[in-house]
Write a protein that holds these residues in place. Structure first.
Motif, PDB file in Angstrom:
ATOM      1  N   ALA A 175       0.831  -1.204   0.000  1.00  0.00           N
ATOM      2  CA  ALA A 175       0.000   0.000   0.000  1.00  0.00           C
ATOM      3  C   ALA A 175       0.867   1.255   0.000  1.00  0.00           C
ATOM      4  CB  ALA A 175      -0.931  -0.011   1.214  1.00  0.00           C
ATOM      5  N   THR A 176       1.920   1.230   0.785  1.00  0.00           N
ATOM      6  CA  THR A 176       2.817   2.381   0.879  1.00  0.00           C
ATOM      7  C   THR A 176       3.510   2.649  -0.455  1.00  0.00           C
ATOM      8  OG1 THR A 176       3.239   1.879   3.205  1.00  0.00           O
ATOM      9  CG2 THR A 176       4.813   3.325   2.105  1.00  0.00           C
ATOM     10  N   THR A 177       4.025   1.586  -1.037  1.00  0.00           N
ATOM     11  CA  THR A 177       4.711   1.727  -2.329  1.00  0.00           C
ATOM     12  C   THR A 177       3.767   2.291  -3.383  1.00  0.00           C
ATOM     13  OG1 THR A 177       6.128  -0.157  -1.801  1.00  0.00           O
ATOM     14  CG2 THR A 177       6.001   0.490  -4.113  1.00  0.00           C
ATOM     15  N   ALA A 178       2.552   1.756  -3.420  1.00  0.00           N
ATOM     16  CA  ALA A 178       1.574   2.238  -4.390  1.00  0.00           C
ATOM     17  C   ALA A 178       1.244   3.709  -4.121  1.00  0.00           C
ATOM     18  CB  ALA A 178       0.312   1.386  -4.325  1.00  0.00           C
ATOM     19  N   ALA A 179       1.095   4.046  -2.849  1.00  0.00           N
ATOM     20  CA  ALA A 179       0.742   5.421  -2.477  1.00  0.00           C
ATOM     21  C   ALA A 179       1.822   6.399  -2.939  1.00  0.00           C
ATOM     22  CB  ALA A 179       0.544   5.522  -0.966  1.00  0.00           C
ATOM     23  N   ARG A 180       3.067   5.983  -2.839  1.00  0.00           N
ATOM     24  CA  ARG A 180       4.169   6.856  -3.259  1.00  0.00           C
ATOM     25  C   ARG A 180       4.111   7.124  -4.756  1.00  0.00           C
ATOM     26  NH1 ARG A 180       9.751   4.816  -0.883  1.00  0.00           N
ATOM     27  NH2 ARG A 180      10.466   6.577  -2.147  1.00  0.00           N
ATOM     28  N   ALA A 181       3.462   6.226  -5.490  1.00  0.00           N
ATOM     29  CA  ALA A 181       3.301   6.440  -6.929  1.00  0.00           C
ATOM     30  C   ALA A 181       1.941   7.076  -7.231  1.00  0.00           C
ATOM     31  CB  ALA A 181       3.456   5.123  -7.676  1.00  0.00           C
ATOM     32  N   GLY A 182       1.232   7.483  -6.177  1.00  0.00           N
ATOM     33  CA  GLY A 182      -0.056   8.126  -6.360  1.00  0.00           C
ATOM     34  C   GLY A 182      -1.141   7.183  -6.847  1.00  0.00           C
ATOM     35  N   PHE A 183      -0.979   5.918  -6.537  1.00  0.00           N
ATOM     36  CA  PHE A 183      -1.866   4.892  -7.075  1.00  0.00           C
ATOM     37  C   PHE A 183      -2.860   4.430  -6.007  1.00  0.00           C
ATOM     38  CE2 PHE A 183      -2.893   0.636  -8.707  1.00  0.00           C
ATOM     39  CZ  PHE A 183      -3.008   0.879 -10.065  1.00  0.00           C
ATOM     40  N   ALA A 184      -4.146   4.361  -6.360  1.00  0.00           N
ATOM     41  CA  ALA A 184      -5.183   3.920  -5.423  1.00  0.00           C
ATOM     42  C   ALA A 184      -5.443   2.423  -5.608  1.00  0.00           C
ATOM     43  CB  ALA A 184      -6.468   4.701  -5.656  1.00  0.00           C
ATOM     44  N   VAL A 185      -5.093   1.650  -4.619  1.00  0.00           N
ATOM     45  CA  VAL A 185      -5.106   0.191  -4.738  1.00  0.00           C
ATOM     46  C   VAL A 185      -6.500  -0.417  -4.563  1.00  0.00           C
ATOM     47  CG1 VAL A 185      -4.215  -1.973  -3.797  1.00  0.00           C
ATOM     48  CG2 VAL A 185      -2.742   0.054  -3.885  1.00  0.00           C
ATOM     49  N   ASP A 186      -6.875  -1.276  -5.494  1.00  0.00           N
ATOM     50  CA  ASP A 186      -8.077  -2.100  -5.338  1.00  0.00           C
ATOM     51  C   ASP A 186      -7.705  -3.442  -4.724  1.00  0.00           C
ATOM     52  OD1 ASP A 186      -9.765  -0.318  -6.487  1.00  0.00           O
ATOM     53  OD2 ASP A 186      -9.751  -1.249  -8.465  1.00  0.00           O
ATOM     54  N   GLY A 187      -6.704  -4.055  -5.298  1.00  0.00           N
ATOM     55  CA  GLY A 187      -6.276  -5.371  -4.836  1.00  0.00           C
ATOM     56  C   GLY A 187      -4.961  -5.723  -5.476  1.00  0.00           C
ATOM     57  N   HIS A 188      -4.413  -6.846  -5.099  1.00  0.00           N
ATOM     58  CA  HIS A 188      -3.165  -7.228  -5.734  1.00  0.00           C
ATOM     59  C   HIS A 188      -3.022  -8.740  -5.785  1.00  0.00           C
ATOM     60  CE1 HIS A 188      -1.539  -7.135  -1.465  1.00  0.00           C
ATOM     61  NE2 HIS A 188      -1.200  -8.342  -1.878  1.00  0.00           N
ATOM     62  N   ASN A 189      -2.056  -9.144  -6.567  1.00  0.00           N
ATOM     63  CA  ASN A 189      -1.747 -10.563  -6.698  1.00  0.00           C
ATOM     64  C   ASN A 189      -0.235 -10.701  -6.696  1.00  0.00           C
ATOM     65  OD1 ASN A 189      -2.831 -13.380  -7.477  1.00  0.00           O
ATOM     66  ND2 ASN A 189      -1.190 -13.034  -8.944  1.00  0.00           N
ATOM     67  N   LEU A 190       0.261 -11.422  -5.702  1.00  0.00           N
ATOM     68  CA  LEU A 190       1.706 -11.592  -5.572  1.00  0.00           C
ATOM     69  C   LEU A 190       2.051 -13.070  -5.654  1.00  0.00           C
ATOM     70  CD1 LEU A 190       4.607 -10.823  -4.899  1.00  0.00           C
ATOM     71  CD2 LEU A 190       3.948 -10.573  -2.509  1.00  0.00           C
ATOM     72  N   GLU A 191       2.861 -13.407  -6.621  1.00  0.00           N
ATOM     73  CA  GLU A 191       3.294 -14.797  -6.777  1.00  0.00           C
ATOM     74  C   GLU A 191       4.797 -14.856  -6.545  1.00  0.00           C
ATOM     75  OE1 GLU A 191       1.952 -16.645 -10.398  1.00  0.00           O
ATOM     76  OE2 GLU A 191       0.173 -15.376 -10.465  1.00  0.00           O
ATOM     77  N   ILE A 192       5.183 -15.653  -5.576  1.00  0.00           N
ATOM     78  CA  ILE A 192       6.600 -15.799  -5.263  1.00  0.00           C
ATOM     79  C   ILE A 192       7.049 -17.187  -5.701  1.00  0.00           C
ATOM     80  CG2 ILE A 192       8.335 -15.718  -3.443  1.00  0.00           C
ATOM     81  CD1 ILE A 192       6.495 -13.957  -1.830  1.00  0.00           C
ATOM     82  N   ASP A 193       8.057 -17.222  -6.561  1.00  0.00           N
ATOM     83  CA  ASP A 193       8.585 -18.498  -7.041  1.00  0.00           C
ATOM     84  C   ASP A 193       9.827 -18.874  -6.247  1.00  0.00           C
ATOM     85  OD1 ASP A 193       6.889 -18.941  -9.480  1.00  0.00           O
ATOM     86  OD2 ASP A 193       7.685 -16.951  -9.916  1.00  0.00           O
ATOM     87  N   GLY A 194      10.017 -20.172  -6.051  1.00  0.00           N
ATOM     88  CA  GLY A 194      11.205 -20.623  -5.332  1.00  0.00           C
ATOM     89  C   GLY A 194      11.064 -22.067  -4.899  1.00  0.00           C
ATOM     90  N   LEU A 195      11.709 -22.376  -3.790  1.00  0.00           N
ATOM     91  CA  LEU A 195      11.697 -23.747  -3.275  1.00  0.00           C
ATOM     92  C   LEU A 195      11.059 -23.779  -1.902  1.00  0.00           C
ATOM     93  CD1 LEU A 195      15.211 -25.249  -4.138  1.00  0.00           C
ATOM     94  CD2 LEU A 195      12.995 -25.873  -5.117  1.00  0.00           C
ATOM     95  N   CYS A 196      10.151 -24.729  -1.715  1.00  0.00           N
ATOM     96  CA  CYS A 196       9.509 -24.853  -0.413  1.00  0.00           C
ATOM     97  C   CYS A 196      10.457 -25.545   0.565  1.00  0.00           C
ATOM     98  CB  CYS A 196       8.197 -25.612  -0.534  1.00  0.00           C
ATOM     99  SG  CYS A 196       8.394 -27.394  -0.745  1.00  0.00           S
ATOM    100  N   GLN A 197      10.068 -25.524   1.826  1.00  0.00           N
ATOM    101  CA  GLN A 197      10.839 -26.126   2.917  1.00  0.00           C
ATOM    102  C   GLN A 197      11.272 -27.562   2.601  1.00  0.00           C
ATOM    103  OE1 GLN A 197       8.286 -25.429   6.213  1.00  0.00           O
ATOM    104  NE2 GLN A 197       9.926 -24.714   7.543  1.00  0.00           N
ATOM    105  N   GLN A 198      10.300 -28.353   2.152  1.00  0.00           N
ATOM    106  CA  GLN A 198      10.566 -29.763   1.856  1.00  0.00           C
ATOM    107  C   GLN A 198      11.604 -29.943   0.749  1.00  0.00           C
ATOM    108  OE1 GLN A 198       8.284 -32.993   2.356  1.00  0.00           O
ATOM    109  NE2 GLN A 198       8.401 -32.076   4.389  1.00  0.00           N
ATOM    110  N   CYS A 199      11.566 -29.074  -0.222  1.00  0.00           N
ATOM    111  CA  CYS A 199      12.350 -29.299  -1.441  1.00  0.00           C
ATOM    112  C   CYS A 199      13.729 -28.654  -1.415  1.00  0.00           C
ATOM    113  CB  CYS A 199      11.571 -28.816  -2.658  1.00  0.00           C
ATOM    114  SG  CYS A 199      10.085 -29.797  -2.970  1.00  0.00           S
ATOM    115  N   GLN A 200      14.044 -27.937  -0.349  1.00  0.00           N
ATOM    116  CA  GLN A 200      15.344 -27.260  -0.302  1.00  0.00           C
ATOM    117  C   GLN A 200      16.466 -28.254  -0.019  1.00  0.00           C
ATOM    118  OE1 GLN A 200      15.194 -23.812   2.328  1.00  0.00           O
ATOM    119  NE2 GLN A 200      13.130 -23.393   1.544  1.00  0.00           N
TER     120      GLN A 200
END
Lengths: 159, 159
Positions: free
Chosen positions: A134-159
């Motif tokens: 929200a803060t980052t968006a606000a600094r760009a003057g952007f009014a947030v409706d929602g977001h989608n964040l996908e983080i790729d990597g390795l889970c606990q089991q697979c490390q």
DNA sequence: TAGCAGATGTTATTGCATTACATTTTTGGT
DNA sequence: ACCAAAAATGTAATGCAATAACATCTGCTA
């Protein structure tokens, strides 16, 4: 922070996990006077078969096998639309696939942890992160409706 | 924090913007000994036509019109693959569409601000946010490779 | 200048998602 | 109980996104 990574990204009694999700979905729909019809419940049940996102056409195949006759795309997509609207599942845009929501009763933003090894996806919700967004968006003057964040990597089991 | 929201989400001299992006792409490719061929540059030029993400098939149409003959999907997809590999463009998974990267010379994570009104997409990069994401993932025992964050809402102009 | 790697051309196919329209089922008012 | 409206489902066809597989061309380099 809430997260289902201890289940999705670890060994666990998944049948119990699946049943719990279904039971909660039924309770939630009853409470909302939303109709979790047999077709919709069948799709939700298939999605909760694992913690890996499932494509719509995989669901179509599985449903066709279950029901003994050819199920067509709109049938499945309509069920998916309902489940999405009720917050019972999420769509993972980068995969064109769907995953059960582990906490459909709580309003939350989308944050997914996708394991590149086992394919399992965990979902989190973290207020601090949502605020940072929200803060980052606000600094760009952007009014947030929602977001989608996908983080790729390795889970606990697979490390 | 770096961001192009002052350009993408405001009135600006877009021709200048587009030319600057093309010039930088040429310089970057030369420096990397990567071949920005006419076909690839034509696709990049079309993508920079605006700050709205463009679908591959729109590019195919536009390119066909430009070149006076039918351009086929693999032609465009190969150009897109090259541009993606060079970090000159990004793919927005939720839209199945492509957008020019405003700072291809800097290694960065993906953070997009998508205006639901005008459709323009701005890109940001904020270390504090990247760190918040890393922290959240770490708390779930997840080893991060990369991420993609899409924020939906209204840009400055459209509020 | 021959050979090789990279780039492009061409045909066909696969996967994901929606449109449009017909039919059935459920629900609420009388 | 009955009817009308709304919701849900069935069906056929289509559109858009992306890739596979193979042939050909171009330009660099040894």
């Amino acid at each position: 922070m809430i997260s289902n990574s201890r289940a999705a990204h670890r060994d666990h009694d998944h049948e119990r996990c699946q049943n719990a999700a279904l039971a909660q979905a039924r309770a939630l729909c009853q409470h909302r006077s939303a109709r979790l019809t047999p077709a919709r419940e069948a799709v939700l049940h298939l999605i909760w078969h694992s913690h890996r996102p499932v494509g719509a056409y995989t669901l179509i195949e599985q449903l066709s096998a279950e029901q003994g006759h050819r199920v067509l795309p709109p049938t499945v997509y309509r069920a998916l639309d309902f489940l999405l609207a009720q917050g019972l599942i999420h769509r993972i845009p980068s995969r064109n696939a769907f995953i059960g929501c582990p906490f459909p009763e709580v309003r939350h933003r989308n944050l997914f942890l996708l394991c590149r090894q086992c394919g399992a996806v965990a979902e989190c919700s973290a207020d601090t992160l949502d605020q940072a967004i929200a803060t980052t968006a606000a600094r760009a003057g952007f009014a947030v409706d929602g977001h989608n964040l996908e983080i790729d990597g390795l889970c606990q089991q697979c490390q």
